[in-house]
Design a protein around this motif. Structure first.
Motif, short mmCIF file in Angstrom:
data_model
loop_
_atom_site.label_atom_id
_atom_site.label_comp_id
_atom_site.label_asym_id
_atom_site.label_seq_id
_atom_site.Cartn_x
_atom_site.Cartn_y
_atom_site.Cartn_z
N ILE A 292 -3.18 -3.01 6.05
CA ILE A 292 -2.11 -3.15 5.05
C ILE A 292 -1.74 -1.79 4.47
N MET B 262 1.08 -10.35 5.03
CA MET B 262 0.02 -9.74 5.83
C MET B 262 -1.35 -10.24 5.38
N ARG B 263 -1.50 -10.39 4.06
CA ARG B 263 -2.79 -10.89 3.56
C ARG B 263 -3.02 -12.32 4.02
N HIS C 70 1.51 -0.77 6.36
CA HIS C 70 2.60 -1.38 5.62
C HIS C 70 2.91 -0.69 4.30
N ILE D 67 3.61 -7.90 1.91
CA ILE D 67 2.20 -7.59 1.77
C ILE D 67 1.40 -8.90 1.65
#
Lengths: 341, 300
Positions: free
Chosen positions: B205, B195-196, B209, B192
């Motif tokens: 997200i 992704m950020r 995800h 996560i």
């Protein structure tokens, strides 16, 4: 290795502070703050590898996360190519993120278990809109090959890869958006020693190929010695010493750095090494010691250390070697005797 | 995870579809070891099938009253006998199956939809929203489910549609809580953060995800909640607040049979037995799914 004095400054961190509030009570008042990173400043030049070292809890990972704004820092400036990242809006920052990427510690947690290797990379390119849609797959496979995986592994899920292979996918993901700076947060700590070497060498060759700059966060001095140009030593949220690799390993100035380096095991059984053992534990960052944060464990500490916080200074060591201690000269000359002797 | 299958496959070129198929295969393989869950699953498949095609198979009308044929004992003509109005109980149970399953599925789907949204908002964004949503769910969870449903139905009026709404509403906090907990756990994982740091939007997200990785506890919770939903809906109908006569709803039928339970026990027996079997089947399947999909929950 690059020449630090002529190189261009890529990243410059100024007075960065990261305080985490501790909420308590019924109304969620802030009852205390953890000063994870307390006023640190350093810079990273283009093309070099700077390591942040220190024991766990010293704020090195927090620094990395704060630079990327994964946690919003309390105050300070993070200048990247002349722009203050902390002043950007969320969407401006998201666009900027293609220049700064991160490699994570745990290869088992850093990949979504439901995405194949190629999907991971395609998504990264899609977010930053790097490559036209049709070319993404071939570019992803190319990237996988760059990091030492094969095209036939492209459609596999993370659980079908080993830890080292997963870390390579993580590296490929970071590379997929063509970043300038890569922050590597304990990227090899979770791997076997033999795999560590492979991944480190891969990172080194990628650095040459793509002209990358690394901020390498690690607690492993052996790894740091292998990869860094310059090293920043942190203790309890502050920087205690900054130096280039040779200078730091040959002539550590700060008592903490000396103790840290004395803990590296040697391969030569005949060589007698003086092992400096620190007493006690790292104090809590909730209530850090006054003055020099290291004074509670320092063998040279005086009353001055308890009241006055030392600043980073060169003290005639040259070459940008700086340490934050009141008694650099005295300790170097042997004029100050350890009070524990 | 299934390292064995992964190693066995390295020799061939695994395509995307194959990976999915293998996951399903290993899922079924693990579920198969749990005989009770497998029984529950197959029984429910059978029930669903009967609910769909069953009404075509019986020659009787579920609501046609025939006083010449009332209280007939189970026989070859009337497998489960007839009730106080001479209606064939077997036919009525088969027609009621549709109602019962619809109430279960629809109310859980509605409850899950709201619960998932609230749970993800709570777990992902945290802060004041989290406190607000969770305090409300705490209040709702403090009521016994049937009591809450009773209150809602008595406000909205008594019919089956309002029963669905009532059961949906009291399913929301359960889902919100499970989803919040799972979201908190997944949110902390490094992918996560990855992704950020790539600049992914919250929407990407959450839907790309987080949601796919918390589906397992949601599926488990949904299966178990269907059982509760069916039981509550039948309970409300039994109390006369849900389906109204002559609707062949199992709870209502049970209530009809209550008056004749000493003289003609079969009138109440078969609807009651149907409720019990379907609820047990959902519970067995839910428990089995939990062991397979979400081993961590086993300890709770």
């Amino acid at each position: 290795m690059s020449d630090n004095r002529t190189a261009k400054e890529l990243l410059s961190v100024k007075h960065l502070k990261q305080y985490f509030p501790i909420k308590g009570g019924i109304f969620g008042r802030t009852v205390n703050v953890v000063k994870a990173v307390d006023d640190i400043s350093f810079s990273v030049n283009e093309g070099e590898t700077v390591s942040l070292v220190g024991e766990s809890g010293c704020g090195k990972s927090t620094t990395g996360r704060a630079i990327l704004r994964l946690d919003e820092p309390t105050s300070g400036e993070v200048m990247f190519e002349g722009t203050n990242l902390l002043a950007l809006s969320k969407s401006q920052m998201n666009r900027k993120r293609k220049d700064l990427q991160m490699i994570f510690q745990d290869p088992y947690a850093s990949l979504n278990p439901r995405k194949t290797a190629v999907q991971v990379l395609e998504e990264a390119m899609e977010i930053q809109n790097i490559v036209p849609k049709k070319e993404r797959r071939s570019r992803a496979i190319e990237l996988l090959e760059t990091v030492g995986l094969s095209a036939y592994q492209a459609d596999r899920y993370p659980h079908e890869f080993s830890g080292g292979q997963r870390q390579r996918i993580g590296i490929a993901r970071a590379l997929s958006v063509n970043p300038k700076l890569i922050i590597s947060d304990e990227a090899v700590s979770a791997l076997d020693v033999s795999i560590q070497a492979q991944v480190l060498n891969l990172m080194k060759s990628l650095q040459k190929e793509f002209k990358l700059t690394y901020l390498f966060i690690s607690h492993d001095l052996g790894v740091v010695r292998h990869i860094s140009d310059r090293i920043i030593v942190m203790y309890l949220g502050t920087i205690v010493e900054i130096a280039d690799k040779q200078s730091l390993f040959r002539r550590p100035q700060h008592p903490y750095t000396r103790a840290l380096l004395s803990a590296i095991p040697t391969l030569d059984p005949d060589r007698k090494k003086e092992r400096i053992l620190l007493k006690g534990d790292v104090p809590s960052p909730l209530n850090p010691p006054s003055g020099c944060r290291f004074h509670t464990r320092c063998m040279y500490a005086t009353d001055r250390c308890k009241s006055e916080a030392p600043v980073l200074r060169e003290a005639g060591m040259g070459g940008g070697h700086q340490a934050a201690c009141h008694y650099i000269e005295e300790i170097a000359e042997g004029a100050l005797y350890s009070r524990r002797e | 995870m299934d390292n064995l299958t992964a190693d066995a496959r390295t020799t061939q070129q695994p395509g995307l579809h194959e990976a999915h198929r293998t996951r399903w295969k290993s899922f079924y393989y693990r579920l198969r070891k749990n005989k009770a869950a497998l029984f529950g699953g197959y029984f429910l498949l059978f029930v669903i099938l009967v609910a769909i095609i069953g009404p075509l198979l019986t020659q009787y009308d579920p609501s046609k009253i025939d006083y010449t044929a009332k209280f007939l004992k189970p026989s070859a003509d009337h497998w489960f006998g007839t009730d106080h109005n001479g209606r064939d109980i077997f036919t009525r149970i088969i027609h009621g199956m549709r109602l019962t399953l619809s109430v279960g599925f629809v109310s859980v789907i509605i409850g899950a939809a709201f619960g998932i949204v609230l749970g993800i908002v709570s777990g992902y964004y945290g802060g004041k929203w989290d406190t607000f949503i969770m305090r409300i769910t705490d209040v709702m969870l403090a009521f016994p489910g049937i009591l809450l449903a009773l209150a809602i139905v008595s406000v909205l009026g008594k019919n089956l549609f309002n029963v669905i709404i009532a059961v949906s509403i009291f399913s929301i906090p359960m889902f919100a809580r499970v989803v919040r907990g799972s979201t908190l756990a997944v949110r902390r994982l490094e992918y996560i953060d990855a992704m950020r740091s790539l600049g992914a939007s919250d929407r990407r997200i959450i839907f790309g995800h987080i949601l796919p990785n918390i589906l397992s506890p949601i599926i488990v919770q949904a299966t178990l909640r269907i059982a509760v939903a069916i039981l509550t809906a039948s309970g409300l109908s039994f109390l006369g607040l849900g389906a109204q006569p002559p609707t062949p709803e199992w709870g209502a039928m049970l209530n009809d049979g209550r008056n004749y339970i000493t003289d003609h026990p079969h009138v109440a027996l078969f609807p009651g037995l149907s409720i019990v079997l379907v609820v047990i089947a959902f519970n067995l399947l839910g428990d089995g799914l939990r062991d397979v999909l979400d081993p961590k929950l086993k300890k709770l």
